[in-house]
Design an enzyme around this catalytic site. Structure first.
Site, PDB file in Angstrom:
ATOM      1  N   CYS A 181      -3.469   0.802   6.669  1.00  0.00           N
ATOM      2  CA  CYS A 181      -3.716   0.031   7.889  1.00  0.00           C
ATOM      3  C   CYS A 181      -4.282   0.921   8.985  1.00  0.00           C
ATOM      4  CB  CYS A 181      -2.436  -0.650   8.351  1.00  0.00           C
ATOM      5  SG  CYS A 181      -1.033   0.470   8.564  1.00  0.00           S
ATOM      6  N   ASN A 210       0.808  -1.223   0.000  1.00  0.00           N
ATOM      7  CA  ASN A 210       0.000   0.000   0.000  1.00  0.00           C
ATOM      8  C   ASN A 210       0.843   1.277   0.000  1.00  0.00           C
ATOM      9  OD1 ASN A 210       0.783  -0.667   2.633  1.00  0.00           O
ATOM     10  ND2 ASN A 210      -1.022   0.272   3.551  1.00  0.00           N
ATOM     11  N   GLU A 225       4.117  -4.548  12.493  1.00  0.00           N
ATOM     12  CA  GLU A 225       3.020  -3.574  12.364  1.00  0.00           C
ATOM     13  C   GLU A 225       2.002  -4.234  11.457  1.00  0.00           C
ATOM     14  OE1 GLU A 225       0.425  -1.486  10.902  1.00  0.00           O
ATOM     15  OE2 GLU A 225       1.986  -0.568   9.676  1.00  0.00           O
TER      16      GLU A 225
END
Length: 473
Positions: free
Chosen positions: A279, A149, A245
């Site tokens: 996210c 992303n 993460e």
């Protein structure tokens, strides 16, 4: 559309360009067609990358002044190449070109910030008996695995922390977006010593090779929670330190006193940033029942007005989903929500034609227990629900396996801040969502993360604490 140059067939290993053992296709998400072939690293090339990083480690770790200089030069080189990298990023990721350009410049900021950050030293004792301090020492070779992303921004942020601490790095980008990372790696290799940064590309089967290599001393990963669990299992036999993460299902709580038009403008921008493929973005909204209808109308108005199209079209606000699987997942989650009694106030279907486009979608009439609410959709679909009291909103926001980010919206900012303090998330905001910067800590709670990135906390996570004790004679 941009032309993918021959850098797309080479990896940077030991400061040199290496052809892959084979090639795998990278798809243009705006058309669904093959954009280029990226190099598939062999097991021997993976091993060569780790050995090059290990060989470069002693000299790199020993000279802090040289590291600072190199990171500043890297920041300047990357920023100067933004016009070259951005079209490649748009071609393989799909985001509008102006956002791709901003991503590269933002990545350069991480390098520059860490070049100027001091390694902390803490004096523990200074008396007639001894002088003792706690100091940070580099770990060795770091494996960095990055998502599709924000491949340049997240990849370079990891590099900045790891390299400033004195480590060397083997970086593996997502197989969906390897080309922009290969180009950035080529540019950075021009200013970093050979072996300090090594970029290897390939499909997912290479994951165990880069996480389980015997020379790995630290793993940093950004991506899905499922993959994070697999990496944690791979790290367990050698007790390799981790920074993970992972996914998020951020809640936004809109209080009754919120300025609805103002809130809708900013909430939509945050939720649909990168077409919802972030996210840490609001993925479910809880609005006080008294303002729920007005908020839905305002969000729907913005969704209808948003221009969806190829990232090279200057008018495009939202590009395509990055890949067919992600588009299909969003479509399935929305379809299931509508079958459960939900309503798509606007959107609710894929855009006809080529590419992985999906209409920006606002859904009402659903609640907790529906997958669109409970899971991370990672796309342009936002459920907006109502609540009758703050305690209810907090309980529902916290009833999640995730805990990455959360926000509270209202004109009484003190009250909003009190509500935000009750939310179980590593990052909380009032009247905004996703305010990130290199000097801030960034961490997920629960299934959203292990470890911290950003600021001196990130620097410490790529280091080992050593007691330096000198007895006085």
């Amino acid at each position: 559309m941009t032309t993918i140059d021959t850098f797309g067939t080479r990896m940077t290993i030991g400061g040199e360009a290496h052809e892959g053992a084979g090639g795998f296709p990278v798809t243009n998400p705006a058309t669904g067609e093959t954009l280029a072939l990226a190099p598939e690293a062999s097991e021997a090339q993976i091993d060569l990358a780790f050995r090059a990083a290990a060989d470069a480690f002693p000299a790199w770790a020993a000279d802090e002044a040289a590291r600072r200089t190199a990171l500043r030069e890297a920041a300047a080189a990357l920023s100067a190449a933004a016009e070259r990298i951005a079209p490649v990023l748009t071609s393989e990721q799909g985001k509008p070109l102006r956002l791709a350009h901003g991503e590269v410049l933002g990545a350069g900021m991480w390098l520059d910030y860490y070049a100027g950050l001091d390694l902390p030293r803490t004096t523990l004792q200074d008396d007639d008996r001894a002088y003792a301090e706690a100091v940070l020492r580099p770990l060795g070779v770091v494996t960095a695995i990055t998502p599709w992303n924000f491949p340049v921004y997240i990849g370079v942020a990891k590099l900045a922390m790891a390299l400033r601490a004195g480590n060397t790095v083997v970086l593996k980008p997502s197989p969906y977006t390897p080309l922009s990372t290969l180009l950035a790696g080529e540019i950075l290799a021009g200013v970093l010593p050979a072996g300090v940064l090594n970029v290897v590309t390939g499909r997912d089967h290479l994951g165990p090779l880069v996480t389980g290599h015997p020379l790995v001393r630290k793993i940093t990963f950004t991506g899905s929670t499922a993959t994070g669990r697999a990496i944690a299992q791979a790290a367990a036999p050698r007790f390799t330190p981790l920074t993970l993460e992972m996914g998020g299902n951020d809640a936004a709580v809109v209080l009754a006193d919120a300025d609805i038009e103002w809130t809708a403008e900013r909430l939509f921008a945050a939720a649909f940033d990168n077409n919802g493929q972030a996210c840490v973005a609001p993925k479910r909204v809880y609005a006080d029942r008294r303002v729920h209808g007005a908020l839905v109308d305002a969000l729907a108005e913005r969704a209808r007005a948003a221009k969806v199209g190829d990232g090279f079209d200057p008018a495009s606000e939202l590009g395509p989903l990055n890949n067919a699987a992600q588009r299909d997942r969003v479509a399935d989650l929305v379809a299931e929500a509508l079958a459960s009694g939900g309503t798509a106030v606007t959107g609710g279907r894929a855009v006809p034609g080529g590419g992985f486009f999906y209409e920006p979608t606002i859904v009402t009439g659903v609640s907790d227990g529906v997958r669109l609410v409970d899971e991370e959709q990672f796309g342009p679909a936002l459920p907006v629900m109502s609540f009758d009291g703050v305690d209810e909103a907090v309980a529902r926001a916290n009833n999640s396996a995730y805990g990455l980010g959360a926000s509270v919206w209202g004109t009484d900012t003190d009250r909003a801040a009190e509500v935000a303090r009750r939310l179980e998330a590593g990052n909380t905001w009032v009247n905004t969502h996703v305010a990130l910067a290199p000097h801030q800590p960034f961490a997920g709670w629960k299934s959203s993360g292990v470890g911290i990135e950003g600021g001196h906390w990130g620097l410490e996570s790529f280091s080992a604490v050593q007691l330096a004790y000198r007895a006085k004679l």
